[in-house]
Design a protein around this motif. Structure first.
Motif, mmCIF file in Angstrom:
data_model
loop_
_atom_site.group_PDB
_atom_site.id
_atom_site.type_symbol
_atom_site.label_atom_id
_atom_site.label_comp_id
_atom_site.label_asym_id
_atom_site.label_seq_id
_atom_site.Cartn_x
_atom_site.Cartn_y
_atom_site.Cartn_z
ATOM 1 N N SER A 33 0.842 -1.192 0.000
ATOM 2 C CA SER A 33 0.000 0.000 0.000
ATOM 3 C C SER A 33 0.877 1.241 0.000
ATOM 4 C CB SER A 33 -0.938 -0.006 1.208
ATOM 5 O OG SER A 33 -0.183 -0.003 2.396
ATOM 6 N N GLY A 34 0.244 2.372 -0.188
ATOM 7 C CA GLY A 34 0.970 3.636 -0.196
ATOM 8 C C GLY A 34 1.366 4.052 -1.588
ATOM 9 N N ALA A 35 1.971 5.228 -1.669
ATOM 10 C CA ALA A 35 2.310 5.829 -2.951
ATOM 11 C C ALA A 35 3.303 5.000 -3.759
ATOM 12 C CB ALA A 35 2.859 7.238 -2.737
ATOM 13 N N ALA A 36 4.211 4.303 -3.111
ATOM 14 C CA ALA A 36 5.210 3.519 -3.842
ATOM 15 C C ALA A 36 4.616 2.278 -4.502
ATOM 16 C CB ALA A 36 6.344 3.111 -2.911
ATOM 17 N N ALA A 37 3.466 1.827 -4.048
ATOM 18 C CA ALA A 37 2.867 0.591 -4.556
ATOM 19 C C ALA A 37 2.043 0.802 -5.822
ATOM 20 C CB ALA A 37 1.983 -0.040 -3.486
ATOM 21 N N ILE A 38 1.765 2.061 -6.175
ATOM 22 C CA ILE A 38 0.858 2.318 -7.289
ATOM 23 C C ILE A 38 1.425 3.384 -8.213
ATOM 24 C CG2 ILE A 38 -0.489 4.021 -5.983
ATOM 25 C CD1 ILE A 38 -3.015 2.799 -7.345
ATOM 26 N N LYS A 39 1.203 3.184 -9.509
ATOM 27 C CA LYS A 39 1.540 4.216 -10.477
ATOM 28 C C LYS A 39 0.644 4.044 -11.684
ATOM 29 C CE LYS A 39 5.700 1.965 -12.389
ATOM 30 N NZ LYS A 39 7.102 2.234 -12.709
ATOM 31 N N GLY A 40 0.599 5.068 -12.496
ATOM 32 C CA GLY A 40 -0.247 5.009 -13.674
ATOM 33 C C GLY A 40 0.063 6.153 -14.607
#
Length: 161
Positions: A33-40
């Protein structure tokens, strides 16, 4: 960065086909979770087709996995209902309509031996998020031409997937 699994979501649209088009994708590391776990990212083009936008979304999403081992398990949710059928066909309609985008997407798919393709239900909450960013891509391409931009982290943290 290591992860045993990652989930991707893609969407595309084209207003008039051919016409202005947009695409988007989101990548999330499973179990994190958190900002490091997601991108797009999202983007768009003028004078394009839905097939090209769907293949571009797929290629951009799979290219975002370059920091993960090739054998990382990938689940790909896609909003274009024809995409999975096209990917298993040797020379489907997308291949003849968009040969360069088709070749690039097929190569990226082949490089991922653990890839599970799942249609994204139109009623899925992720579909609305992706559709909005694909629409942003389409609208922005009208004034800028072809472009690609990262979806800002504050927006990604609201992703319902």
């Amino acid at each position: 960065m290591t992860s045993s699994a990652v989930t991707l979501w893609t969407a595309a649209l084209c207003k008039q086909d051919p016409g202005y088009g947009g695409w988007s994708f989101v990548r999330k590391l499973d179990g994190e979770s958190g900002a490091a776990a997601i991108k797009g990212a999202a983007g768009g083009e003028r004078r394009t087709t839905l097939a090209r936008m769907s293949l571009t979304a797929l290629a951009e999403a799979l290219s975002s996995l370059s920091d993960l081992p090739a054998n990382t398990a990938v689940t790909l949710y896609f909003a274009d209902p024809a995409l999975a059928g096209e990917l298993v066909a040797s020379d489907g309609a997308y291949a003849s309509a968009e040969p360069e985008a088709w070749a690039a997407a097929r190569a990226l798919v082949a490089a991922r031996p653990v890839l599970n393709l799942v249609p994204l239900a139109p009623s899925a909450p992720a579909n609305g998020f992706l559709a909005a960013w694909s629409e942003f891509g389409l609208d922005t391409s009208k004034s800028r031409g072809a472009f690609k931009a990262a979806i800002p982290k504050p927006n990604l943290l609201k992703f319902p997937g």
